[in-house]
Design a protein around this motif. Structure first.
Motif, PDB file in Angstrom:
ATOM      1  N   ARG A 145       0.860  -1.314  -0.055  1.00  0.00           N
ATOM      2  CA  ARG A 145       0.052  -0.091  -0.058  1.00  0.00           C
ATOM      3  C   ARG A 145       0.813   1.371  -0.063  1.00  0.00           C
ATOM      4  NH1 ARG A 145      -2.912  -1.167   4.010  1.00  0.00           N
ATOM      5  NH2 ARG A 145      -4.618  -1.830   2.742  1.00  0.00           N
ATOM      6  N   GLU A 146       1.821   1.368   1.010  1.00  0.00           N
ATOM      7  CA  GLU A 146       2.836   2.419   1.016  1.00  0.00           C
ATOM      8  C   GLU A 146       3.771   2.595  -0.430  1.00  0.00           C
ATOM      9  OE1 GLU A 146       3.132   4.923   3.680  1.00  0.00           O
ATOM     10  OE2 GLU A 146       1.150   3.982   3.971  1.00  0.00           O
ATOM     11  N   LEU A 147       3.997   1.603  -0.949  1.00  0.00           N
ATOM     12  CA  LEU A 147       4.582   1.635  -2.199  1.00  0.00           C
ATOM     13  C   LEU A 147       3.711   2.349  -3.090  1.00  0.00           C
ATOM     14  CD1 LEU A 147       7.442   0.916  -3.570  1.00  0.00           C
ATOM     15  CD2 LEU A 147       6.272  -1.189  -4.312  1.00  0.00           C
ATOM     16  N   GLY A 148       2.591   1.933  -3.229  1.00  0.00           N
ATOM     17  CA  GLY A 148       1.483   2.677  -4.203  1.00  0.00           C
ATOM     18  C   GLY A 148       1.375   3.864  -4.064  1.00  0.00           C
ATOM     19  N   LEU A 155       7.262   9.162  -7.411  1.00  0.00           N
ATOM     20  CA  LEU A 155       8.507   8.380  -7.041  1.00  0.00           C
ATOM     21  C   LEU A 155       8.644   6.809  -7.524  1.00  0.00           C
ATOM     22  CD1 LEU A 155       8.549  10.215  -3.354  1.00  0.00           C
ATOM     23  CD2 LEU A 155      10.176  10.902  -5.529  1.00  0.00           C
ATOM     24  N   CYS A 156       9.831   6.737  -7.440  1.00  0.00           N
ATOM     25  CA  CYS A 156      10.073   5.111  -7.464  1.00  0.00           C
ATOM     26  C   CYS A 156      11.349   4.753  -6.668  1.00  0.00           C
ATOM     27  CB  CYS A 156      10.529   4.638  -8.931  1.00  0.00           C
ATOM     28  SG  CYS A 156      11.730   5.198  -9.665  1.00  0.00           S
ATOM     29  N   HIS A 157      11.247   3.665  -6.020  1.00  0.00           N
ATOM     30  CA  HIS A 157      12.705   3.308  -5.155  1.00  0.00           C
ATOM     31  C   HIS A 157      13.456   2.708  -5.899  1.00  0.00           C
ATOM     32  CE1 HIS A 157      14.798   1.103  -2.021  1.00  0.00           C
ATOM     33  NE2 HIS A 157      14.736   2.034  -1.401  1.00  0.00           N
ATOM     34  N   GLY A 158      13.485   1.475  -6.852  1.00  0.00           N
ATOM     35  CA  GLY A 158      14.367   0.865  -7.274  1.00  0.00           C
ATOM     36  C   GLY A 158      14.670  -0.407  -7.000  1.00  0.00           C
ATOM     37  N   ARG A 159      14.605  -0.762  -5.441  1.00  0.00           N
ATOM     38  CA  ARG A 159      14.839  -1.993  -4.824  1.00  0.00           C
ATOM     39  C   ARG A 159      14.024  -2.047  -3.538  1.00  0.00           C
ATOM     40  NH1 ARG A 159      20.677  -2.862  -3.265  1.00  0.00           N
ATOM     41  NH2 ARG A 159      20.229  -1.577  -1.409  1.00  0.00           N
ATOM     42  N   GLU A 178      20.428   3.436  -3.530  1.00  0.00           N
ATOM     43  CA  GLU A 178      21.406   3.413  -4.545  1.00  0.00           C
ATOM     44  C   GLU A 178      21.149   3.342  -6.015  1.00  0.00           C
ATOM     45  OE1 GLU A 178      24.570   0.673  -3.535  1.00  0.00           O
ATOM     46  OE2 GLU A 178      24.745   0.758  -1.410  1.00  0.00           O
ATOM     47  N   GLU A 179      19.984   2.996  -6.169  1.00  0.00           N
ATOM     48  CA  GLU A 179      19.103   2.622  -7.634  1.00  0.00           C
ATOM     49  C   GLU A 179      18.505   3.991  -7.804  1.00  0.00           C
ATOM     50  OE1 GLU A 179      19.728  -0.015  -9.253  1.00  0.00           O
ATOM     51  OE2 GLU A 179      20.768  -1.079  -7.720  1.00  0.00           O
ATOM     52  N   ALA A 192       6.402   0.102 -11.932  1.00  0.00           N
ATOM     53  CA  ALA A 192       5.953  -1.406 -12.375  1.00  0.00           C
ATOM     54  C   ALA A 192       7.005  -2.249 -11.731  1.00  0.00           C
ATOM     55  CB  ALA A 192       5.589  -1.658 -13.794  1.00  0.00           C
ATOM     56  N   ARG A 193       8.254  -1.909 -12.251  1.00  0.00           N
ATOM     57  CA  ARG A 193       9.406  -2.898 -11.680  1.00  0.00           C
ATOM     58  C   ARG A 193       9.481  -2.835 -10.220  1.00  0.00           C
ATOM     59  NH1 ARG A 193      15.744  -2.481 -13.091  1.00  0.00           N
ATOM     60  NH2 ARG A 193      15.669  -0.860 -11.379  1.00  0.00           N
ATOM     61  N   ASP A 194       9.209  -1.645  -9.448  1.00  0.00           N
ATOM     62  CA  ASP A 194       9.173  -1.684  -8.101  1.00  0.00           C
ATOM     63  C   ASP A 194       8.162  -2.617  -7.569  1.00  0.00           C
ATOM     64  OD1 ASP A 194      10.949   0.157  -7.368  1.00  0.00           O
ATOM     65  OD2 ASP A 194       9.571   1.896  -6.977  1.00  0.00           O
ATOM     66  N   ILE A 195       7.006  -2.663  -8.026  1.00  0.00           N
ATOM     67  CA  ILE A 195       5.648  -3.562  -7.471  1.00  0.00           C
ATOM     68  C   ILE A 195       6.090  -4.990  -7.745  1.00  0.00           C
ATOM     69  CG2 ILE A 195       4.280  -3.385  -9.283  1.00  0.00           C
ATOM     70  CD1 ILE A 195       3.543  -3.708  -5.661  1.00  0.00           C
ATOM     71  N   TRP A 196       6.898  -5.294  -8.849  1.00  0.00           N
ATOM     72  CA  TRP A 196       7.191  -6.682  -9.276  1.00  0.00           C
ATOM     73  C   TRP A 196       8.248  -7.257  -8.446  1.00  0.00           C
ATOM     74  CZ3 TRP A 196      11.848  -8.473 -11.522  1.00  0.00           C
ATOM     75  CH2 TRP A 196      11.987  -9.909 -11.777  1.00  0.00           C
TER      76      TRP A 196
END
Length: 272
Positions: A145-148, A155-159, A178-179, A192-196
């Motif tokens: 949920r928080e990633l959404g 924003l995106c995190h990367g890892r 770092e990503e 999309a890659r984040d949630i995967w």
């Protein structure tokens, strides 16, 4: 030396007795990540450049270019100080959008000192996995949920792994920046890659199985941008073409990483 001491004095939360302790650790330590106890609590030193570039990163870049799959592209390679500055810059960006992060106490060259954020989500999950499966999976759903919500802020995190998250006031905080995937692919693709990537963890950890998978995916979708959901469909459609091969390998040796790939990709391919 005098400049370093002056800079350390400027660090928030450092007392006079903390400065020589931290300075000694900065000068004499060699570990990539090191915890330093101080008078008002611990801080963490992170040193960049202590690890060699993975051969997988080189191979990953080659494969991404060969098959034309932007979500496979690794973040741009930087020198040691560039990696430190990237992390500081991204922490500042996340904090400016009201996302909980570790605080930068001090930085010098290729070393950055962070405030302590307590137990990571990964540590909390391990502590309750056997005793409270409901609370365990509720925490996984909270991560999704928080990633959404993070994605909804552009924003995106990367890892986004549980070891790089923590809980603060009922919210998920993020660290280890770092990503920077949105510099080599569209933001929606990076999201999309984040949630995967998070679902690789959810698939392998969920104690209540498909029930938790459904709740986590729904929680992410309720907050995530429509563009990220569309990109997830493309991503899992591409990866889904390799599921037969992954299952074939699994008949010989089904390692945990392969199992997570099959479970997460299969679920998201049909859910998205």
């Amino acid at each position: 030396m005098a400049d370093a001491i002056d800079n350390l004095k400027a660090g928030r939360g450092l007392s006079e007795e903390d400065i020589p302790v931290l300075l000694t650790a900065l000068l004499s330590g060699s570990h990539r990540v090191e915890c330093v106890p101080l008078s008002q609590g611990a801080v963490w030193i992170k040193r960049y450049g202590t690890e060699c570039t993975s051969r997988w990163v080189v191979l990953q870049r080659m494969i991404a270019n060969l098959v034309g799959a932007p979500f496979l592209r690794p973040s741009p390679a930087l020198d040691d100080e560039g990696m430190a500055q990237r992390e500081i810059r991204r922490i500042t960006m996340f904090a400016s959008k009201d996302v909980p992060t570790a605080r930068v106490v001090y930085s010098s060259g290729s070393a950055v000192v962070f405030s302590d954020v307590g137990l990571t989500v990964g540590q909390q999950l391990r502590a309750i996995a056997g005793s409270d499966p409901v609370a365990h999976d509720d925490l996984l759903v909270l991560c999704a949920r928080e990633l959404g919500r993070l994605h909804a802020k552009g924003l995106c995190h990367g890892r986004p792994f549980p070891r790089d998250m923590f809980v603060k006031d009922g919210r998920i905080g993020f660290m280890d920046f770092e990503e920077e995937p949105d510099t080599v692919m569209p933001l929606a693709t990076a999201q999309a890659r984040d949630i995967w990537l998070l679902f690789l963890q959810i698939a392998g950890r969920a104690r209540l199985g498909s029930q938790t998978h459904d709740r986590a995916y729904k929680a992410w979708c309720e907050a995530a941008p429509a563009g990220a959901i569309d990109e997830l469909h493309k991503l899992t459609g591409f990866l889904g073409a390799f599921l037969w091969f992954a299952r074939l390998i699994g008949r010989v040796h089904m390692g945990s990483d392969l199992r997570q790939f099959i479970m997460a990709t299969s679920y998201l391919k049909h859910a998205s």
